[in-house]
Scaffold this active site. Structure first.
Site, PDB file in Angstrom:
ATOM      1  N   LYS C  80       0.859  -1.193   0.000  1.00 48.82           N
ATOM      2  CA  LYS C  80       0.000   0.000   0.000  1.00 48.82           C
ATOM      3  C   LYS C  80       0.895   1.242   0.000  1.00 48.82           C
ATOM      4  CE  LYS C  80      -3.861   1.989   2.679  1.00 48.82           C
ATOM      5  NZ  LYS C  80      -4.714   1.815   3.873  1.00 48.82           N
ATOM      6  N   SER C 155      -9.641   1.788   2.792  1.00 44.86           N
ATOM      7  CA  SER C 155      -8.759   2.540   1.938  1.00 44.86           C
ATOM      8  C   SER C 155      -7.699   1.689   1.243  1.00 44.86           C
ATOM      9  CB  SER C 155      -8.067   3.625   2.733  1.00 44.86           C
ATOM     10  OG  SER C 155      -7.299   3.071   3.751  1.00 44.86           O
ATOM     11  N   SER C 179     -10.039  -0.500   7.042  1.00 46.74           N
ATOM     12  CA  SER C 179      -9.429  -0.378   5.716  1.00 46.74           C
ATOM     13  C   SER C 179      -8.670  -1.569   5.191  1.00 46.74           C
ATOM     14  CB  SER C 179      -8.503   0.847   5.702  1.00 46.74           C
ATOM     15  OG  SER C 179      -9.283   2.012   5.801  1.00 46.74           O
TER      16      SER C 179
END
Lengths: 496, 97, 495
Positions: C80, C155, C179
């Site tokens: 990420k 996210s 997330s």
């Protein structure tokens, strides 16, 4: 704008109240929240890392020694040490603060509610300490393009973050009323005593000129007898002990003038000017900044154990006030005599000289007299003169034994300072010993008698006082190395 | 308690966000709606309940006063928009802190 | 090549270590897969092709030299874009950090490198981890491999999509309000939020400091556990990091067995707003657990309904402070003219997206003097009550279960400008973040209405992460047995 009300006039109608906030840079090796060096004077941005630069993703870690130093300071100031407290974020935007928040402490300071006694004009004044807490220092900016190097008029600024993250201890006094006319002196005495305490503790080099100790002075005045305290102003840029005194004095006078003219005092930050000795208006504190404090989520609470605090307490050195009491008694000094010693920076030297065998009176005499004068002439601290307390003690010993008189002793000291060797070596090399051999003296006496028939006659006639002239003559021929008392005796013996 | 567009504009200034009028028009009612919703927490009876700021219960996490290798100036300045004399060059600062 | 991308991480690292296949081949296969599908999935912001091949060659060199290899040897991992990685940009899905190359490495990616994993690229995400769909990314949204017109969750949507699309067997994400779990659920893969403090936040760009938890994604429970173990553990650079051994998650993943386990169903996490198909699959999952020998009871955590408002006070408050450093002075975007103050304000206005601006202002408001007690202060009290609810629950059961999120993946654009609707995706996941507990999302089928994945959430007390894997492994094994193949292979989104 010149102030037309004098301080003295102001004191006729108003009572001054002051407070001091002092920031002290701790002398730890590394910063408050990261392992970067704190050493002063490095090339810009060479002591920085992701943490003190506030780079995204970085996290603070607390330097244990800074907690210890802060507790030390709190204990020396007679504070209570919190059993549990947290760091807090103080949020505001400013280029010298990499994260745009400062990790500080808000409503949970590490130390609270202490005091520091200071001596002013022979009286003890107790200054209350509100709190002592830890925070991180900011970076340093160079403002380029303006006339004075200050922010006003600058075109841009250049920021060095070496200083960002250095541990700071903030010491805040309670307001100090009731000092009357002596308010400026008391303020200065507080900062002086605080500086001495910190130096004794070894937690900071406390150099105001270098910025490792910074003072903000809060001042307000209250109409005499009204019992109502006035609005206070905060004065920054107070960079020396003398400035502390001058800042209080000028701000009290300024505020009195404003009130006398029917105006009111604005709660604001003012800037002290060394050159003029007055303060000018800076930022208005009326729009009080909301720092949106909240507990620092990246750091665990600090809960010093009772045993850790006691360990620190046991390690405290003798504090200046305790030392003062001890030496005043041991050396039979008055407060003022002690102040003279302390102000000359000669306390350590005198104490060491006494330890080396000299009497307190002798030690004081040499360090406050001859040595202080030479240090002054050379523009240096008396403690940095190239003569040791042991050597001074030796000189005093030689005088007491009669080997040297005062004048010769001064020459010996000069020789030691000029790196000619130890006192004994200088005496030998320069032949400075008092001539106490009677036969040598007798020769000189006879010469003087022969060379001064008129004076000799007067003495024979009973005018003993005239012997002084003959003594002078003998001192001259012996280049001051005779023992004047003995010479006089010999002369009188000879001529009786 | 509803939040007005002026208050939202004030929040934007405090947060150093130079929002356009269009953005303010768009965001203010949304913020108002969100604030009304989150204000629900006030319904909770919480007298005597201590707040939790740290879930782990850790305390006294320290490091030793030992130096650790830091960044070189080049690394430190590597992302800087402007550099002069090995320092971060920033526009003129209006208000002194 | 196709077989290599279908292999599990456990199989790949065993094969590389045994020398059956080279790390370079494995990496190449995945780079080709990314090439083939990422134009449609858009999981990656940066594919580190050269660097990944160089890492792979180094692993191969070590193997040839007889040096011992790490547990993830040769396994590609998608990262990420919230983790700082040297040599690759870190944007956090924001324009304000476009092209920023951090001068330091996050602890977790450093550990992955040490374990000989291959960091294959940085994945898309909602800007600064704020969102549930990746639609808040400054670089465009990612797409759900099951249905490219739908969101992959957020996210950490890019990471979830990458794993679900076989672009990498493993991925790193962060979970602040759900997330990791919510994208895992809507993408039909496994995702874990470890115990808060169990995985280092050093080098993880902060959104909400007291809630952010880095964690693993995998296509199956064992793979996820392998990554969980490598990335976790105490870090002296993170003062919120727990100094305790990593719970035995891999061992638990190998021994999925719920017989005798006490499982609590949180009744508060259901009701209106929950998609019927989601509830059906959830109910079936609970029945499955019972049939596998677990003792299931229902219980209530009455303060959970305040979790969402408390979270949307605490997280924005912390983020308003964490994001203050993005001001154009030291790194990242600088735009606009005039004074420093003006440049800061213009830079932030230009560089931040709308959701970030909303949350910064919300946080600034909640922390303002006069509002602090009623908002931030009160929310932290609610947090204590939620912790107490969990403690009471865990005194009766070993784990709690609930749906992960009320719906399956929604359509791109459906909630984009409706923040309140978007926030509802976090209803079930937020309580575990507020308490710092460990929680996992494991696939439990497809919803009948739309044939999109549904996840089962399992929650455990702090430092009992292994219980999650025990339950998840049991569920997975049962599903695999019933279907005859992993659920993910039923995906029709990508061919």
């Amino acid at each position: 704008m010149s102030v037309t009300v004098t301080y003295e006039e102001a004191l006729q109608e108003y009572e001054p109240v002051f407070g001091l906030e002092t920031h002290v840079e701790l002398g730890t090796t590394t910063k408050m929240f990261c392992g970067c060096l704190t050493a002063f004077g490095a090339e810009p941005n060479t002591h920085v890392c992701p943490v003190c630069l506030g780079l995204p993703g970085s996290l603070p870690t607390v330097n244990r020694l800074s907690i210890e130093y802060a507790i030390k300071i709190g204990l020396a100031l007679n504070c209570s040490i919190a059993s549990w407290c947290r760091f807090a974020r103080k949020n505001y935007f400013y280029p010298d603060m990499p994260k745009n928040f400062q990790i500080s402490q808000y409503d949970e300071p590490l130390c609270t509610d202490g005091y520091l006694d200071v001596l002013v004009g022979g009286e003890t004044v107790r200054i209350g300490i509100e709190r002592v807490h830890l925070e991180e220092d900011t970076g340093k900016s160079l403002h380029v393009g303006g006339a004075t190097g200050r922010i006003q008029g600058a075109e841009y600024s250049l920021v060095d973050y070496n200083r960002a993250g250095i541990p700071l201890v903030e010491i805040v006094t309670k307001p100090v009323p009731g000092t009357g006319f002596l308010a400026p002196e008391v303020a200065k005495a507080y900062v002086t005593e605080l500086r001495d305490v910190l130096r004794t503790l070894g937690v900071s080099d406390v150099r105001m000129e270098e910025g490792s100790m910074r003072c903000d002075v809060n001042t307000s005045i209250s109409p005499r007898g009204s019992g109502v305290w006035g609005t206070r102003t905060e004065t920054k840029n107070v960079n020396s002990l003398r400035s502390v005194e001058r800042a209080v004095r000028s701000e009290v006078a300024r505020q009195a003038e404003v009130l006398d003219a029917g105006g009111r005092i604005r709660q604001e930050t003012r800037h002290f000017h060394e050159d003029t000795g007055v303060t000018t208006s800076g930022r208005s504190k009326e729009e009080a900044q909301d720092y949106r404090y909240f507990p620092e989520p990246d750091l665990a609470p600090v809960a010093p154990s009772g045993s850790w605090v006691e360990e620190i307490r046991a390690s405290l050195p003798e504090l200046p006030s305790a030392r003062r009491g001890r030496l005043i008694e041991a050396w039979s000094l008055s407060e003022l005599e002690f102040e003279a010693l302390r102000n000359a920076g000669a306390l350590d030297a005198v104490e060491a000289t006494v330890a080396a065998g000299a009497s307190p009176a002798d030690a004081r005499k040499w360090w406050l007299g001859e040595l202080a004068r030479r240090a002054n002439d050379a523009g240096i601290d008396v403690s940095t003169l190239p003569i040791t307390p042991a050597q001074v003690a030796r000189v005093a010993e030689l005088v007491a034994a009669g080997t040297l008189n005062d004048r010769l002793a001064r020459q010996v000291i000069e020789g030691v300072l000029d790196d000619e060797g130890t006192p004994d070596e200088v005496v030998a090399a320069r032949g400075l010993a008092v001539v106490s051999d009677d036969s040598a003296l007798t020769t000189a006496v006879d010469e003087a008698i022969a060379a001064n028939p008129d004076v000799t006659a007067k003495i024979r006639a009973g005018k003993v006082a005239a012997a002084g002239a003959l003594v002078g003559a003998v001192m001259k021929t012996t280049r001051g190395k005779a023992d004047a008392t003995r010479v006089r005796e010999l002369i009188l013996e000879r001529l009786s | 308690m509803p939040i007005t567009r002026d208050e939202v504009a004030h929040l934007a200034r405090l947060s150093r966000l130079a929002l356009s009028d269009a953005e303010l028009d768009h965001l203010a009612p949304q913020l108002d709606q969100i604030i009304s919703a989150v204000a629900q927490v006030q319904e909770v009876a919480a007298d005597g309940i201590p707040p939790t700021t740290h879930a782990t219960g850790l305390a006294n996490v320290f490091r030793d006063d030992e130096p650790v290798a830091c960044l070189t100036p080049e690394q430190a300045l590597s992302g800087a928009p402007a550099v002069e004399m090995q320092r971060f060059k920033v526009p003129r600062i209006l208000v002194e802190e | 090549m196709d077989e290599l991308i279908r292999m599990t991480a456990a199989e790949l690292s065993a094969a590389v270590t045994a020398g059956d296949v080279s790390a370079a081949e494995v990496t190449q296969a995945h780079l080709e897969r990314i090439d083939a599908v990422d134009g449609r999935v858009r999981a990656f912001l940066h594919v580190a092709a050269e660097d990944a091949l160089a890492q792979a060659r180094e692993v191969d060199r070590k193997r040839a030299a007889g040096q011992p290899l790490g547990t993830l040897a040769g396994v590609p991992v998608a990262v990420k874009d919230l983790f700082t990685t040297v040599g690759a940009p870190t944007t956090c899905g924001s324009k304000i950090l476009e092209g920023w190359y951090p001068p330091y490495e996050s602890t977790i990616t450093g550990r992955l490198r040490d374990a000989d994993a291959i960091l294959i690229g940085k994945t898309n995400m909602d800007e600064f981890a704020m969102g549930s769909s990746t639609e808040n990314s400054g670089y465009g949204a990612s797409h759900n491999p099951w249905d490219l017109a739908k969101v992959p969750g957020g996210s950490s949507g890019g990471s979830a999509a990458a794993v679900a699309a076989y672009e990498a067997p493993l991925a790193l994400g962060t979970d602040t309000g759900g997330s990791i779990r919510q994208p895992a659920s809507v993408c039909g893969i496994v995702g874990t939020k470890p115990t808060y403090g169990g995985s280092s936040r050093y080098g993880v760009v902060a959104f909400a400091s007291s809630l952010d938890t880095p964690g693993p994604f995998g296509r199956n429970v064992l793979d996820t556990a392998l990554l969980h173990e490598v990335m976790s553990g105490h870090d002296p650079l993170d003062s919120t990091s727990i100094d305790a051994p990593v719970p035995p998650v891999v061992a638990a993943a190998r021994h999925g067995d719920v017989s005798g386990m006490r499982i609590g169903v949180v009744t508060d996490l259901s009701g209106a707003g929950y998609q019927p198909g989601v509830m059906t699959r959830f109910t079936e999952a609970v029945e499955l657990l019972e049939s596998l020998g677990a003792k299931v009871t229902e219980l209530s955590c009455p303060h959970f309904r305040y979790a969402l408002p408390a979270y949307y006070l605490i997280a924005p408050s912390e983020c308003s402070s964490n994001l203050a450093r993005f001001d154009g002075m030291r790194f990242g975007l600088r735009t606009g003219g005039g004074s420093a103050e003006e440049v800061m304000a213009q830079t932030r206005a230009a560089g931040f997206g709308t959701e970030v601006k909303r949350r910064i202002m919300l946080g600034t408001h909640a922390l303002s003097s006069g509002y602090y007690d009623a908002y931030y202060g009160k929310a932290q009290q609610v947090r204590t009550l939620i912790i107490q609810d969990f403690e009471a629950a865990f005194s009766q059961v070993d784990v709690l279960v609930s749906p992960v999120t009320p719906t399956t993946a929604f359509r791109l654009g459906e909630r984009a400008d409706d923040p309140m609707a978007m926030y509802l995706a976090d209803l079930c996941t937020i309580p575990a973040n507020l308490a710092g507990n460990a929680a996992i999302s494991v696939p439990c089928g497809l919803a009948d209405e739309d044939e999109m994945p549904v996840g089962l959430q399992v929650m455990a007390p702090p430092l009992a992460d292994d219980r999650l894997y025990r339950v998840a492994a049991a569920v997975e094994a049962a599903f695999n047995a019933r279907l005859g193949h992993p659920l993910l292979t039923e995906s029709k989104g990508l061919s």
